[in-house]
Design a protein around this motif. Structure first.
Motif, short mmCIF file in Angstrom:
data_model
loop_
_atom_site.label_atom_id
_atom_site.label_comp_id
_atom_site.label_asym_id
_atom_site.label_seq_id
_atom_site.Cartn_x
_atom_site.Cartn_y
_atom_site.Cartn_z
N SER A 1 -14.48 -3.06 10.91
CA SER A 1 -13.19 -3.75 10.74
C SER A 1 -12.95 -4.03 9.25
O SER A 1 -13.77 -4.68 8.60
CB SER A 1 -13.18 -5.06 11.52
OG SER A 1 -13.26 -4.82 12.91
N TYR A 2 -11.82 -3.53 8.76
CA TYR A 2 -11.44 -3.71 7.36
C TYR A 2 -10.28 -4.70 7.31
O TYR A 2 -9.16 -4.38 7.71
CB TYR A 2 -11.06 -2.38 6.73
CG TYR A 2 -12.25 -1.49 6.45
CD1 TYR A 2 -12.71 -1.32 5.15
CD2 TYR A 2 -12.92 -0.85 7.48
CE1 TYR A 2 -13.82 -0.52 4.88
CE2 TYR A 2 -14.03 -0.05 7.23
CZ TYR A 2 -14.47 0.11 5.93
OH TYR A 2 -15.58 0.90 5.67
N GLY A 3 -10.57 -5.90 6.84
CA GLY A 3 -9.56 -6.95 6.80
C GLY A 3 -9.25 -7.40 5.39
O GLY A 3 -9.64 -6.77 4.40
N SER A 4 -8.55 -8.51 5.29
CA SER A 4 -8.18 -9.03 3.98
C SER A 4 -7.79 -10.49 4.09
O SER A 4 -7.46 -10.99 5.17
CB SER A 4 -7.01 -8.23 3.39
OG SER A 4 -5.88 -8.33 4.24
N SER A 5 -7.83 -11.17 2.96
CA SER A 5 -7.33 -12.54 2.89
C SER A 5 -6.58 -12.71 1.58
O SER A 5 -6.89 -12.07 0.58
CB SER A 5 -8.47 -13.56 3.00
OG SER A 5 -9.39 -13.43 1.93
N ILE A 6 -5.58 -13.59 1.62
CA ILE A 6 -4.76 -13.89 0.44
C ILE A 6 -4.89 -15.38 0.15
O ILE A 6 -4.80 -16.22 1.05
CB ILE A 6 -3.29 -13.53 0.67
CG1 ILE A 6 -3.13 -12.02 0.86
CG2 ILE A 6 -2.42 -14.02 -0.48
CD1 ILE A 6 -3.41 -11.20 -0.39
N TRP A 7 -5.06 -15.70 -1.13
CA TRP A 7 -5.27 -17.08 -1.56
C TRP A 7 -4.26 -17.45 -2.64
O TRP A 7 -3.97 -16.64 -3.52
CB TRP A 7 -6.69 -17.24 -2.12
CG TRP A 7 -7.76 -16.89 -1.15
CD1 TRP A 7 -8.13 -15.63 -0.74
CD2 TRP A 7 -8.61 -17.79 -0.44
NE1 TRP A 7 -9.16 -15.71 0.17
CE2 TRP A 7 -9.47 -17.02 0.37
CE3 TRP A 7 -8.72 -19.19 -0.43
CZ2 TRP A 7 -10.42 -17.60 1.19
CZ3 TRP A 7 -9.68 -19.76 0.39
CH2 TRP A 7 -10.52 -18.98 1.19
#
Length: 238
Positions: free
Chosen positions: A72-78
């Motif tokens: 699983s290739y995910g991401s987060s934004i901060w």
């Protein structure tokens, strides 16, 4: 010292304290370490590790993620929230998305390498539209919005993740429709735009992100920071 002088001194000190507080809030602190990122990331439904930490601008970070099983290739934004860094969006799988923070706009992605994406094509589109607005008692203002279909191509690169700034041409087109209404207040300034992506392999064939979405996609987005992008297929284009 008179009561009036004491009162004025208190007011001045309060103003100075307020100014210092605002100044401190405006300046972002050092961003989190990889361990702190995982500890402060909410809504993850599986164990993830940090692939990279990418500063988009002074108050925005993009963190691509990978599940421990490597599937699983995910991401987060901060974004900087005044006192601390806040995770405003996290997902375990998604196609390209748009994040906007203080008028800075970016397209970012993190997709499974087995999808073999070689090139992205990003699109700004808008359907033809016609409106009539009554001005006063007798006058009618007629406005025609032409169809818009703008393409921006990007080579994929070596990593599963990446980002670009929103093309300046897109901003100019959107502004050309909205600047006049905003100045006059006569024509409604809202005009509907859609954002799309298309992925191609080395042979120039359109591909779906089947491996990226093999296990579904889950996550959470907060605030008004994001614009969703959908896949645009060749048969949908003019």
């Amino acid at each position: 010292m008179t009561k009036k002088a004491i009162f004025l001194l208190v007011i001045v000190m309060a103003i100075i304290a307020g100014a210092i507080t605002i100044y401190i809030m405006m300046i972002p602190k050092a961003f989190y370490s990889k361990n702190e990122i995982i500890e402060n990331t909410n809504y993850l439904n599986q164990e993830m590790e940090v692939l990279d930490v990418i500063q988009l601008d002074e108050k925005t970070y993009f963190v691509p993620l990978l599940s421990n099983d490597g599937e699983s290739y995910g991401s987060s934004i901060w974004v900087w929230g005044g006192w601390k860094w806040n995770c405003i969006g996290v997902t375990t799988a998604s196609g390209p998305q748009i994040v906007v923070n203080e008028e800075n706009s970016y397209i970012y992605w993190n997709v499974h390498p087995k999808d073999e994406v070689h090139k992205w094509e990003f699109y700004l589109t808008s359907e033809r539209n016609y409106s009539v607005t009554t001005v006063g008692n007798d006058n009618k203002l007629e406005v025609y919005y032409p169809k818009v279909q703008m393409k921006h191509s990007v080579e994929f690169g070596e990593n599963s993740y990446g980002y670009i700034k929103i093309p300046s041409e897109w901003k100019e087109v959107i502004g050309s429709f909205d600047s006049y209404p905003a100045e006059t207040g006569i024509i409604p300034s809202s005009h509907s735009y859609m954002y799309h992506w298309q992925a191609y392999n080395d042979d120039g064939e359109s591909v779906r992100l089947e491996h990226t979405f093999r296990h579904g996609g889950g996550g959470s987005y907060g605030g008004n920071y994001f614009f969703h992008m959908t896949q645009l297929f060749p048969e949908d284009m003019e």
